[in-house]
Design a protein around this motif. Structure first.
Motif, PDB file in Angstrom:
ATOM      1  N   GLN A 119       0.884  -1.179  -0.129  1.00  0.00           N
ATOM      2  CA  GLN A 119       0.076  -0.165   0.062  1.00  0.00           C
ATOM      3  C   GLN A 119       0.992   1.359   0.036  1.00  0.00           C
ATOM      4  O   GLN A 119       1.812   1.367   0.610  1.00  0.00           O
ATOM      5  N   GLU A 120       0.370   2.334  -0.757  1.00  0.00           N
ATOM      6  CA  GLU A 120       1.077   3.507  -0.896  1.00  0.00           C
ATOM      7  C   GLU A 120       1.322   4.162   0.483  1.00  0.00           C
ATOM      8  O   GLU A 120       0.467   4.069   1.486  1.00  0.00           O
ATOM      9  N   HIS A 121       2.498   4.483   1.101  1.00  0.00           N
ATOM     10  CA  HIS A 121       2.539   5.144   2.629  1.00  0.00           C
ATOM     11  C   HIS A 121       2.512   4.155   3.485  1.00  0.00           C
ATOM     12  O   HIS A 121       2.292   4.528   4.671  1.00  0.00           O
ATOM     13  N   TYR A 122       2.646   2.918   3.238  1.00  0.00           N
ATOM     14  CA  TYR A 122       2.593   2.045   4.110  1.00  0.00           C
ATOM     15  C   TYR A 122       3.562   2.270   5.530  1.00  0.00           C
ATOM     16  O   TYR A 122       2.827   2.154   6.664  1.00  0.00           O
ATOM     17  N   ARG A 123       4.755   2.472   5.304  1.00  0.00           N
ATOM     18  CA  ARG A 123       5.570   2.500   6.343  1.00  0.00           C
ATOM     19  C   ARG A 123       5.365   3.933   6.875  1.00  0.00           C
ATOM     20  O   ARG A 123       5.559   3.848   8.458  1.00  0.00           O
ATOM     21  N   ALA A 124       4.883   4.758   6.519  1.00  0.00           N
ATOM     22  CA  ALA A 124       4.720   6.313   7.218  1.00  0.00           C
ATOM     23  C   ALA A 124       3.583   5.967   7.906  1.00  0.00           C
ATOM     24  O   ALA A 124       3.506   6.817   9.041  1.00  0.00           O
ATOM     25  N   TYR A 125       2.642   5.396   7.346  1.00  0.00           N
ATOM     26  CA  TYR A 125       1.218   5.204   7.927  1.00  0.00           C
ATOM     27  C   TYR A 125       1.503   4.551   9.471  1.00  0.00           C
ATOM     28  O   TYR A 125       1.040   4.931  10.538  1.00  0.00           O
ATOM     29  N   VAL A 126       2.204   3.415   9.343  1.00  0.00           N
ATOM     30  CA  VAL A 126       2.507   2.519  10.636  1.00  0.00           C
ATOM     31  C   VAL A 126       3.269   3.423  11.564  1.00  0.00           C
ATOM     32  O   VAL A 126       3.045   3.489  12.766  1.00  0.00           O
ATOM     33  N   ILE A 127       4.280   4.081  11.252  1.00  0.00           N
ATOM     34  CA  ILE A 127       5.207   4.948  11.953  1.00  0.00           C
ATOM     35  C   ILE A 127       4.543   6.110  12.620  1.00  0.00           C
ATOM     36  O   ILE A 127       4.383   6.464  13.963  1.00  0.00           O
ATOM     37  N   HIS A 128       3.307   6.730  11.786  1.00  0.00           N
ATOM     38  CA  HIS A 128       2.397   7.626  12.264  1.00  0.00           C
ATOM     39  C   HIS A 128       1.591   7.242  13.256  1.00  0.00           C
ATOM     40  O   HIS A 128       1.221   7.750  14.324  1.00  0.00           O
ATOM     41  N   LYS A 129       0.905   6.145  12.752  1.00  0.00           N
ATOM     42  CA  LYS A 129      -0.082   5.501  13.803  1.00  0.00           C
ATOM     43  C   LYS A 129       0.117   4.673  15.083  1.00  0.00           C
ATOM     44  O   LYS A 129      -0.479   4.659  16.044  1.00  0.00           O
ATOM     45  N   VAL A 130       1.456   4.130  15.134  1.00  0.00           N
ATOM     46  CA  VAL A 130       2.034   3.252  16.122  1.00  0.00           C
ATOM     47  C   VAL A 130       3.371   4.053  16.711  1.00  0.00           C
ATOM     48  O   VAL A 130       4.386   3.439  16.269  1.00  0.00           O
ATOM     49  N   PRO A 131       3.482   5.067  17.272  1.00  0.00           N
ATOM     50  CA  PRO A 131       4.468   5.896  17.500  1.00  0.00           C
ATOM     51  C   PRO A 131       5.416   5.211  18.416  1.00  0.00           C
ATOM     52  O   PRO A 131       6.614   5.858  18.462  1.00  0.00           O
ATOM     53  N   GLN A 132       5.135   4.170  19.096  1.00  0.00           N
ATOM     54  CA  GLN A 132       5.875   3.575  20.195  1.00  0.00           C
ATOM     55  C   GLN A 132       6.843   2.569  19.630  1.00  0.00           C
ATOM     56  O   GLN A 132       7.729   2.180  20.313  1.00  0.00           O
ATOM     57  N   LEU A 133       6.519   2.273  18.283  1.00  0.00           N
ATOM     58  CA  LEU A 133       7.449   1.343  17.695  1.00  0.00           C
ATOM     59  C   LEU A 133       8.795   1.957  17.633  1.00  0.00           C
ATOM     60  O   LEU A 133       9.211   2.840  17.147  1.00  0.00           O
ATOM     61  N   ARG A 134       9.769   0.881  17.907  1.00  0.00           N
ATOM     62  CA  ARG A 134      11.257   1.121  17.505  1.00  0.00           C
ATOM     63  C   ARG A 134      11.593   0.439  16.092  1.00  0.00           C
ATOM     64  O   ARG A 134      12.496   1.076  15.546  1.00  0.00           O
TER      65      ARG A 134
END
Length: 261
Positions: free
Chosen positions: A128-143
């Motif tokens: 999906q377009e912007h997949y990685r950016a969306y996950v980073i935005h939506k789940v900010p606690q991820l490292r």
């Protein structure tokens, strides 16, 4: 396929893994449904359910000790919104090579405050377009996402994107698709015979005929929504009836089979 019974749980390998966590090995049984996990007595840090046939990530009781889920090589398409309530201390989830396809499917991970490691490699959603950016935005606690550390510049870029008009439009589109994603074929299918409580023979026959006449998944989904709302095909009074969806799920699998997905 093997049913996940308390006996199977007790017989499976248990060990201390290389990171000194107590781990339960439930891999390779082709388990279709997660159930009876209360039999673990909340004694494990890691649950290894790799190489099974799981389609929906749910069925966990409250397990406060579990920190890591290994779920690669399954058929998972949906994650229960109650997962954070059942496994509140999750730190890592590995879903490599599953069938998650929509960006809204990752929203549930935002409710896991300790989650730092997530893998969705080889899932359709990664295309999906912007997949990685969306996950980073939506789940900010991820490292770490997909075994790649999240850099500060990625966080800033994601923040900038979702503050822009295009980013806000993307979120609206994702939320719209989330509202529409209400049905997974076979989801909610009870073990054993379906009970059509409150339905007379005429109403059951009407449901059978409606399913047999369905010629596309769009028609099937429309029928499912109608039954979920308590409406019977061809009914004029629109009375609410219990058991509609259970009967539908049974008849759906009889008509279409489990290989629709």
């Amino acid at each position: 396929m093997v049913k996940l019974t308390p006996e199977l749980i007790q017989q499976c390998v248990q060990h201390i893994n290389p990171v000194r966590d107590r781990e339960l090995i439930l891999r390779g049984f082709k388990i279709p449904v997660i159930e009876n996990m209360g039999a673990t007595m909340d004694q494990f840090d890691t649950l290894d359910l790799t190489d099974n046939d799981i389609r929906r990530l749910d069925g966990f009781p409250l397990l406060k000790r579990v920190k890591s889920l290994l779920l690669s090589n399954n058929r998972i398409v949906r994650i229960s919104p109650t997962l954070p309530e059942s496994l509140p201390r999750l730190e890592s989830v590995y879903l490599t090579n599953n069938l998650m396809a929509d960006l809204h499917d990752v929203d549930v991970f935002a409710q896991l405050p300790r989650l730092e490691y997530l893998s969705l490699i080889a899932n359709p959603v990664t295309a999906q377009e912007h997949y990685r950016a969306y996950v980073i935005h939506k789940v900010p606690q991820l490292r770490v996402l997909d075994f790649k550390r999240i850099r500060e510049r990625e966080r800033e870029a994601a923040k900038k994107l979702f503050k822009s008009k295009s980013g806000k439009d993307l979120v609206k589109a994702i939320n719209k698709s989330k509202a529409a994603a209400t049905f997974v074929p076979g989801e909610g299918l009870p073990q054993g015979k379906a009970k059509a409580q409150g339905l007379n023979e005429e109403e059951q026959q009407a449901i059978r005929e409606a399913i047999s006449k369905a010629r596309s998944m769009e028609e099937v989904e429309k029928l499912h929504k109608m039954l979920k709302a308590g409406k019977i095909p061809g009914s004029k009074n629109g009375e609410d009836k219990d058991g509609n969806v259970d009967l539908f799920n049974k008849l759906f699998l009889d008509r279409w089979g489990p290989k629709v997905i």
